[in-house]
Motif scaffolding. Structure first.
Motif, PDB file in Angstrom:
ATOM      1  N   SER A 212       1.665  10.486   0.117  1.00  0.00           N
ATOM      2  CA  SER A 212       2.038  10.630  -1.285  1.00  0.00           C
ATOM      3  C   SER A 212       0.823  10.906  -2.148  1.00  0.00           C
ATOM      4  O   SER A 212       0.952  11.321  -3.299  1.00  0.00           O
ATOM      5  CB  SER A 212       2.746   9.360  -1.775  1.00  0.00           C
ATOM      6  OG  SER A 212       1.832   8.279  -1.849  1.00  0.00           O
ATOM      7  N   GLN A 213      -0.387  10.655  -1.627  1.00  0.00           N
ATOM      8  CA  GLN A 213      -1.609  10.864  -2.394  1.00  0.00           C
ATOM      9  C   GLN A 213      -2.237  12.222  -2.119  1.00  0.00           C
ATOM     10  O   GLN A 213      -3.207  12.596  -2.782  1.00  0.00           O
ATOM     11  CB  GLN A 213      -2.615   9.752  -2.063  1.00  0.00           C
ATOM     12  CG  GLN A 213      -2.088   8.352  -2.339  1.00  0.00           C
ATOM     13  CD  GLN A 213      -3.049   7.286  -1.869  1.00  0.00           C
ATOM     14  OE1 GLN A 213      -4.263   7.466  -1.909  1.00  0.00           O
ATOM     15  NE2 GLN A 213      -2.522   6.163  -1.406  1.00  0.00           N
ATOM     16  N   ARG A 214      -1.727  12.970  -1.153  1.00  0.00           N
ATOM     17  CA  ARG A 214      -2.351  14.249  -0.825  1.00  0.00           C
ATOM     18  C   ARG A 214      -2.208  15.221  -1.994  1.00  0.00           C
ATOM     19  O   ARG A 214      -1.096  15.415  -2.505  1.00  0.00           O
ATOM     20  CB  ARG A 214      -1.728  14.846   0.433  1.00  0.00           C
ATOM     21  CG  ARG A 214      -2.549  16.055   0.890  1.00  0.00           C
ATOM     22  CD  ARG A 214      -2.117  16.670   2.171  1.00  0.00           C
ATOM     23  NE  ARG A 214      -3.032  17.782   2.450  1.00  0.00           N
ATOM     24  CZ  ARG A 214      -2.787  18.786   3.272  1.00  0.00           C
ATOM     25  NH1 ARG A 214      -1.676  18.807   3.960  1.00  0.00           N
ATOM     26  NH2 ARG A 214      -3.673  19.739   3.426  1.00  0.00           N
ATOM     27  N   PRO A 215      -3.302  15.840  -2.416  1.00  0.00           N
ATOM     28  CA  PRO A 215      -3.211  16.736  -3.580  1.00  0.00           C
ATOM     29  C   PRO A 215      -2.482  18.037  -3.306  1.00  0.00           C
ATOM     30  O   PRO A 215      -2.045  18.703  -4.244  1.00  0.00           O
ATOM     31  CB  PRO A 215      -4.687  17.000  -3.929  1.00  0.00           C
ATOM     32  CG  PRO A 215      -5.427  16.785  -2.647  1.00  0.00           C
ATOM     33  CD  PRO A 215      -4.695  15.684  -1.935  1.00  0.00           C
ATOM     34  N   THR A 216      -2.364  18.432  -2.056  1.00  0.00           N
ATOM     35  CA  THR A 216      -1.635  19.641  -1.707  1.00  0.00           C
ATOM     36  C   THR A 216      -0.156  19.304  -1.551  1.00  0.00           C
ATOM     37  O   THR A 216       0.200  18.400  -0.798  1.00  0.00           O
ATOM     38  CB  THR A 216      -2.184  20.247  -0.403  1.00  0.00           C
ATOM     39  OG1 THR A 216      -3.569  20.549  -0.578  1.00  0.00           O
ATOM     40  CG2 THR A 216      -1.433  21.498  -0.019  1.00  0.00           C
ATOM     41  N   ARG A 217       0.709  20.043  -2.258  1.00  0.00           N
ATOM     42  CA  ARG A 217       2.125  19.699  -2.277  1.00  0.00           C
ATOM     43  C   ARG A 217       2.969  20.956  -2.393  1.00  0.00           C
ATOM     44  O   ARG A 217       2.568  21.937  -3.024  1.00  0.00           O
ATOM     45  CB  ARG A 217       2.462  18.775  -3.462  1.00  0.00           C
ATOM     46  CG  ARG A 217       1.483  17.627  -3.647  1.00  0.00           C
ATOM     47  CD  ARG A 217       1.963  16.632  -4.675  1.00  0.00           C
ATOM     48  NE  ARG A 217       3.002  15.775  -4.153  1.00  0.00           N
ATOM     49  CZ  ARG A 217       2.790  14.755  -3.328  1.00  0.00           C
ATOM     50  NH1 ARG A 217       1.579  14.480  -2.910  1.00  0.00           N
ATOM     51  NH2 ARG A 217       3.788  14.005  -2.910  1.00  0.00           N
ATOM     52  N   ILE A 218       4.141  20.889  -1.785  1.00  0.00           N
ATOM     53  CA  ILE A 218       5.180  21.898  -1.996  1.00  0.00           C
ATOM     54  C   ILE A 218       6.189  21.315  -2.971  1.00  0.00           C
ATOM     55  O   ILE A 218       6.649  20.186  -2.804  1.00  0.00           O
ATOM     56  CB  ILE A 218       5.866  22.277  -0.669  1.00  0.00           C
ATOM     57  CG1 ILE A 218       4.917  23.105   0.204  1.00  0.00           C
ATOM     58  CG2 ILE A 218       7.158  23.038  -0.919  1.00  0.00           C
ATOM     59  CD1 ILE A 218       5.426  23.340   1.601  1.00  0.00           C
ATOM     60  N   ARG A 219       6.521  22.088  -3.975  1.00  0.00           N
ATOM     61  CA  ARG A 219       7.532  21.680  -4.942  1.00  0.00           C
ATOM     62  C   ARG A 219       8.736  22.598  -4.787  1.00  0.00           C
ATOM     63  O   ARG A 219       8.610  23.817  -4.912  1.00  0.00           O
ATOM     64  CB  ARG A 219       6.970  21.749  -6.363  1.00  0.00           C
ATOM     65  CG  ARG A 219       5.791  20.803  -6.577  1.00  0.00           C
ATOM     66  CD  ARG A 219       5.120  21.001  -7.917  1.00  0.00           C
ATOM     67  NE  ARG A 219       3.935  20.160  -8.026  1.00  0.00           N
ATOM     68  CZ  ARG A 219       3.030  20.268  -8.997  1.00  0.00           C
ATOM     69  NH1 ARG A 219       3.176  21.189  -9.941  1.00  0.00           N
ATOM     70  NH2 ARG A 219       1.977  19.466  -9.025  1.00  0.00           N
ATOM     71  N   VAL A 220       9.873  21.997  -4.510  1.00  0.00           N
ATOM     72  CA  VAL A 220      11.101  22.752  -4.285  1.00  0.00           C
ATOM     73  C   VAL A 220      12.063  22.483  -5.429  1.00  0.00           C
ATOM     74  O   VAL A 220      12.418  21.331  -5.693  1.00  0.00           O
ATOM     75  CB  VAL A 220      11.747  22.382  -2.939  1.00  0.00           C
ATOM     76  CG1 VAL A 220      13.067  23.139  -2.762  1.00  0.00           C
ATOM     77  CG2 VAL A 220      10.794  22.678  -1.787  1.00  0.00           C
TER      78      VAL A 220
ATOM     79  N   MET B   4       0.853  -1.199   0.000  1.00  0.00           N
ATOM     80  CA  MET B   4       0.000   0.000   0.000  1.00  0.00           C
ATOM     81  C   MET B   4       0.884   1.242   0.000  1.00  0.00           C
ATOM     82  O   MET B   4       1.876   1.301   0.717  1.00  0.00           O
ATOM     83  CB  MET B   4      -0.927  -0.004   1.230  1.00  0.00           C
ATOM     84  CG  MET B   4      -1.883   1.178   1.288  1.00  0.00           C
ATOM     85  SD  MET B   4      -2.997   1.092   2.728  1.00  0.00           S
ATOM     86  CE  MET B   4      -3.955  -0.358   2.315  1.00  0.00           C
ATOM     87  N   SER B   5       0.536   2.248  -0.817  1.00  0.00           N
ATOM     88  CA  SER B   5       1.346   3.453  -0.907  1.00  0.00           C
ATOM     89  C   SER B   5       1.150   4.335   0.317  1.00  0.00           C
ATOM     90  O   SER B   5       0.149   4.235   1.021  1.00  0.00           O
ATOM     91  CB  SER B   5       0.982   4.239  -2.174  1.00  0.00           C
ATOM     92  OG  SER B   5      -0.371   4.651  -2.120  1.00  0.00           O
ATOM     93  N   ASP B   6       2.108   5.189   0.535  1.00  0.00           N
ATOM     94  CA  ASP B   6       2.050   6.130   1.645  1.00  0.00           C
ATOM     95  C   ASP B   6       0.893   7.091   1.421  1.00  0.00           C
ATOM     96  O   ASP B   6       0.822   7.753   0.369  1.00  0.00           O
ATOM     97  CB  ASP B   6       3.372   6.890   1.709  1.00  0.00           C
ATOM     98  CG  ASP B   6       3.430   7.893   2.857  1.00  0.00           C
ATOM     99  OD1 ASP B   6       2.413   8.067   3.544  1.00  0.00           O
ATOM    100  OD2 ASP B   6       4.503   8.491   3.046  1.00  0.00           O
ATOM    101  N   PRO B   7      -0.040   7.217   2.392  1.00  0.00           N
ATOM    102  CA  PRO B   7      -1.167   8.143   2.195  1.00  0.00           C
ATOM    103  C   PRO B   7      -0.712   9.569   1.922  1.00  0.00           C
ATOM    104  O   PRO B   7      -1.366  10.302   1.188  1.00  0.00           O
ATOM    105  CB  PRO B   7      -1.937   8.051   3.523  1.00  0.00           C
ATOM    106  CG  PRO B   7      -1.565   6.737   4.111  1.00  0.00           C
ATOM    107  CD  PRO B   7      -0.154   6.486   3.656  1.00  0.00           C
TER     108      PRO B   7
END
Length: 381
Positions: free
Chosen positions: A6-14, A1-4
């Motif tokens: 990793s599925q969150r739609p809110t993300r910071i991209r650096v 099962m993938s890390d929950p």
């Protein structure tokens, strides 16, 4: 099962490449060695990934606020010199020495505490002397520096690597305080020459100093927010080709039509003037997105600026698309960054929230997953 997470739609991209670009620009501009400031989770960008990237780019030194941050970097395998800039408690001194962290010594009493710990461990401590030139935060007043410096030079167990102060007003290129602080600092440093002792590394310039005051560059510069491509203050001049490194994205999680006169969110503080289309975005003040942006901030949806309406909730907020606006569930929403031909910079977010970019960036907490590009190796958190 993938890390929950990793599925969150809110993300910071650096973009680590942008941080490397900014480091190179600062080096070229100042011609000085750089202490990259990575305190406060690298200004929200991620302590360990940013420090690893800076180390790989050959940064001469890193700076953190607390011993815990320095230890976290050592445990992650970071070997570049690290200065802990905050005030210390005596009982922490052995941890600094054990982890090869450089210590800010801000008084004769602190010097004695560090000296005792070093003697007990049988290992010398590397210290930087802190001079207060006008912040009234920590450090010996510049006019009382002579006995402090003499005591440090006489110490058998403390190796003086640096002497430094902090600029209070360098973000504003027209403020006279910086010149006064530089004069006080140089006068304190002159005690080494009077005593016939070698001059340690002198460092004074923060991001504002780097941008506006070449006379403060001395032997090393300490960029913080500029390293991440952000100007420290609205009065700051964009003297360098800096690139913002952080983008904040989410997605539409709900779409609805709100009838004219209906209120949105807590307190019923915003009412629709006409039938309008409203979408919900799954990020809120629990993630560090400021509640002060309620009915004041903007986001990008399909490349169009759209207003935040109603009060920002702990985990969600609403955006008005207008009577004819269109968006679908899972459409990307940009809170900080670029979409289409439009951009929202963190400086603009801070202005709308009535605060400073530092608070916006450092407030983005660990509930938001971070993705990294432009570094070796690629990392995610």
């Amino acid at each position: 099962m993938s890390d929950p997470l990793s599925q969150r739609p809110t993300r910071i991209r650096v973009d680590l490449g942008a941080i490397g670009h900014n480091l190179d620009a600062i080096r070229a501009h100042t011609g000085r060695p750089v202490m990259g400031i990575v305190k406060a989770n690298a200004y929200g960008h991620g302590l360990v990934p940013v420090a690893r990237h800076l180390e790989a780019r050959g940064v001469e030194q890193l700076g953190v606020a607390f011993v815990e941050e320095g230890i976290a970097l050592r445990r992650a395998g970071i070997r570049v010199p690290i200065l802990v800039m905050g005030g210390i408690f005596g009982r922490q001194a052995p941890e600094f020495i054990a982890h090869e962290l450089e210590i800010t010594v801000s008084s004769i009493d602190k010097l004695r505490q560090v000296e005792a710990a070093a003697e007990q461990l049988g290992r010398p401590a590397t210290v930087h002397l802190k001079i207060d030139t006008g912040m009234e935060r920590i450090g010996v007043h510049s006019y009382s520096a002579a006995p402090f410096i003499e005591a440090a030079l006489a110490s058998r167990w403390c190796r003086i690597k640096g002497i430094y102060s902090h600029l209070a007003c360098a973000d504003d290129p027209g403020h006279p305080m910086t010149a006064r602080q530089l004069e006080r600092f140089l006068e304190a440093c002159a005690h080494f020459e009077r005593l016939g002792a070698p001059m340690p590394l002198r460092h004074l310039a923060n991001s504002g100093g780097v941008l506006h005051f070449p006379e403060t560059w001395l032997d090393l510069v300490r960029p913080g927010i500029a390293l991440y491509g952000v100007l420290p203050d609205p009065a700051s001049r964009p003297a360098l080709p800096l690139r913002p490194a952080l983008a904040l994205h989410s997605r539409v999680v709900y779409f609805k039509v709100v009838r004219a006169g209906a209120s949105v969110s807590y307190g019923a503080s915003w009412h629709a003037a006409t039938d309008t289309r409203v979408v919900t975005i799954p990020i809120g003040y629990g993630d560090g997105w400021p509640r002060a942006l309620s009915s004041r901030g903007e986001v990008l949806v399909r490349g169009i600026r759209r207003p935040i309406v109603g009060r920002i909730c702990m985990d969600q907020f609403m955006v008005d698309l207008g009577p004819q606006g269109t968006a679908y569930n899972e459409d990307e929403v940009v809170l900080i960054g670029t979409q289409g031909g439009e951009s929202i910079r963190v400086e603009a977010v801070a202005k709308a929230a009535g605060t400073i970019p530092y608070e916006i960036l450092t407030g983005l907490n660990e509930r938001i997953p971070r993705e990294y590009t432009g570094g070796e190796p690629a990392m995610a958190g």
